[in-house]
Each structure stands twice: as C-alpha cells, then as structure tokens.
Write an enzyme that holds these catalytic residues in place. Sequence first.
Site, PDB file in Angstrom:
ATOM      1  N   THR A  56       0.818  -1.201   0.000  1.00  0.00           N
ATOM      2  CA  THR A  56       0.000   0.000   0.000  1.00  0.00           C
ATOM      3  C   THR A  56       0.857   1.259   0.000  1.00  0.00           C
ATOM      4  O   THR A  56       0.421   2.312  -0.473  1.00  0.00           O
ATOM      5  CB  THR A  56      -0.941  -0.003   1.217  1.00  0.00           C
ATOM      6  OG1 THR A  56      -1.665  -1.237   1.233  1.00  0.00           O
ATOM      7  CG2 THR A  56      -1.915   1.149   1.195  1.00  0.00           C
ATOM      8  N   TYR A 144       6.125 -11.836   4.985  1.00  0.00           N
ATOM      9  CA  TYR A 144       4.947 -11.388   4.241  1.00  0.00           C
ATOM     10  C   TYR A 144       4.639 -12.412   3.155  1.00  0.00           C
ATOM     11  O   TYR A 144       5.360 -12.517   2.160  1.00  0.00           O
ATOM     12  CB  TYR A 144       5.251 -10.012   3.654  1.00  0.00           C
ATOM     13  CG  TYR A 144       4.113  -9.297   2.967  1.00  0.00           C
ATOM     14  CD1 TYR A 144       2.806  -9.752   2.982  1.00  0.00           C
ATOM     15  CD2 TYR A 144       4.378  -8.096   2.299  1.00  0.00           C
ATOM     16  CE1 TYR A 144       1.797  -9.060   2.351  1.00  0.00           C
ATOM     17  CE2 TYR A 144       3.373  -7.383   1.666  1.00  0.00           C
ATOM     18  CZ  TYR A 144       2.086  -7.873   1.694  1.00  0.00           C
ATOM     19  OH  TYR A 144       1.091  -7.181   1.060  1.00  0.00           O
ATOM     20  N   LYS A 172       2.652 -11.719   8.098  1.00  0.00           N
ATOM     21  CA  LYS A 172       1.530 -11.003   7.508  1.00  0.00           C
ATOM     22  C   LYS A 172       0.941 -11.932   6.461  1.00  0.00           C
ATOM     23  O   LYS A 172       1.590 -12.252   5.457  1.00  0.00           O
ATOM     24  CB  LYS A 172       1.963  -9.677   6.875  1.00  0.00           C
ATOM     25  CG  LYS A 172       0.783  -8.932   6.249  1.00  0.00           C
ATOM     26  CD  LYS A 172       1.207  -7.662   5.517  1.00  0.00           C
ATOM     27  CE  LYS A 172      -0.007  -7.018   4.850  1.00  0.00           C
ATOM     28  NZ  LYS A 172       0.376  -5.852   4.004  1.00  0.00           N
ATOM     29  N   VAL A 212      -2.868  -6.219   9.673  1.00  0.00           N
ATOM     30  CA  VAL A 212      -2.174  -5.148   8.964  1.00  0.00           C
ATOM     31  C   VAL A 212      -3.159  -4.694   7.896  1.00  0.00           C
ATOM     32  O   VAL A 212      -3.347  -5.356   6.872  1.00  0.00           O
ATOM     33  CB  VAL A 212      -0.853  -5.622   8.339  1.00  0.00           C
ATOM     34  CG1 VAL A 212      -0.206  -4.480   7.552  1.00  0.00           C
ATOM     35  CG2 VAL A 212       0.098  -6.133   9.412  1.00  0.00           C
TER      36      VAL A 212
END
Length: 312
Positions: A56, A144, A172, A212
């Site tokens: 993001t 991630y 994540k 998250v």
Amino acid sequence: MTTDPATQTRPPFGRVLCAMVTPFTQEGALDLDGTQHLAAHLVTHGCDGLVLSGTTGESPTTTDAEKSALISAVREAVGDRASIVAGVGTADTRHTVELARAAEKAGADGLLVVAPYYSRPPQEAVEAHFREVADATGLPLTLYDIPGRTGTRIEPGTLIRLAEHPRVVAVKDCSYDFLGAQQVLARTDLAYYAGCDEHNLALYAVGGAGCVSTVANVVPDRIRAVLDAFDAGDTTGAARLQQRATPLITAMMAAGLPGTVTAKALLGALGLPAGPVRAPLMPADRETTDGLLRLYEELTAIRGRTLNGDPH
C-alpha cells in the site's frame, strides 16, 4: 510447540497495524509533512503500529533514500506511541539486506520482508533468503506471504522451520490459505497478522495477533473496534462490526483497483494527506471516489448511531 490462543503473549507490534499509504505532493515528490500528519492521525485514532513501504505504501516506486526518510519522519511524528514496521523486501537478497540495515539505522522497530518475487525460487532458497535477512540486523522480522503478487508461496512447512529463528516473530498473511495459517499457529509461536481486511476477525478468532489493514488508512477506529469487541467477549458484536465494514472493504480491496489507489482517493476526499499515486498506478476516477465516500459516510453514520445508544 503447541500455542494456546488464550495464553498468547502480547503481539510484537500491537494488534491494529495500518498498511500506510505514502503521501506525495501533487508534483509526485515525497511529502514528509503530510506523512507525519497522517501517521499522527492514524495513531491517535486507534492504530498500534504503522507499516511503511509495503504494498500500500508503493514500495516498488520509492527510492531507498525515500524509504529511510519515511521511517525517520514517522518516528519523529509518533515517538514511542506506535510501532514502526518497515517494508524492506525485494527480489534481490543483497538489496533486501541493505534496506534492512538502513531501516534499523533510521529507527524502525521491525521489518516486513516479502517473499522474493518474479524469480520464483524454491522453498529451500526462500528459507535461505529470510535467514540471511534475519541475520543481518537486530530487528524482528514479519514474513509477508502474498503469493498472488509474488508468484511464490511461503509454505507452512517453511514458516514452521523459520519460526525457530529468534528474530522471525510474525507473519503477515495474504495467502488465502486459512487452514495453512491455522496449521502454523498450532505449531509455532509466530504472531499471525491478517493482511486481507476481510480476514481480520476470522484470523483473530483462531489465535491471530491482529491485522495489517489497508482500510485502516480511512477508518482506523472501525478496524480496531472489531478486535476490541472480540477481546471484550462480545463475539456477536465483533461479527456485526466486521459485517458493517464489509461494503467499504469490498469497494476498497475487491472492486478491481489496488488498495493504494482507493485509499488515496478516499483520503484525499476526506482532506487527509495522500496525494497522487506513482505510475504505473493511475488515480481513481470521480465516480469511484464518490462511491467510496458514500460508503465511508454510511459506515461512520452507523457508528454515530451506535454510540448514541442504537445498536442496530
């Protein structure tokens, strides 16, 4: 080791982390003043931590120097009120190590390291990549797992092995493999953060550490309220709050545009720092932005009625 969700220790970076956008000026330069303003706003309204330079945060189009400047600016803005997790993952192990060391120097509390993308290394190489990054600094790592973007899964077995490393502390999870996540939770002490907003409550309910959230850029209090209700024992209320947020989550995350684009469009409409996206991304059109704003207003109006005593 079997983990009992009821006895889990405090999540390493807090429960509610925002995958923060990177504000730019209208000319496309890094907006550090806007970054500080937005960071302080998010923490004041419920975020325990901020993830910088993630998906993001448009990490593919920010420079190494900009990534370090973001960390320093946000640390100055939020002090010790929130954790700062710095995205440092790249397709190149050597470059990732360099970014990890720079993030540590700039003041990050932890690192977000995505699986190496494009080259699609086998699991043995993926594991070696993460171990080399973990050995490069004194900072804890969040791995991630987002195979839809990287092309490479971090398999549950690989995560279980990596959990033995003292600085690999969290995941994540954007794998869309709910069973795999539960398998890792059952066999490790890794803190699992939902990386997809539609999974925030579901993963938390089976022992996850929190989320998250991209949607937290615009409604941090609403994202937090779901987990707060669950922690208070109001599971029905938590489910209701998650359901009420679903239309906005859908529009921001599953309507064909990247979350970066929708988050920046809505932030701009709300008068908060965001600025344009960098190419190859393109801004949301007026119709999309108006639709996002309408859903935001509906969600926040519901919140107002609830606070005034109307639970429905």
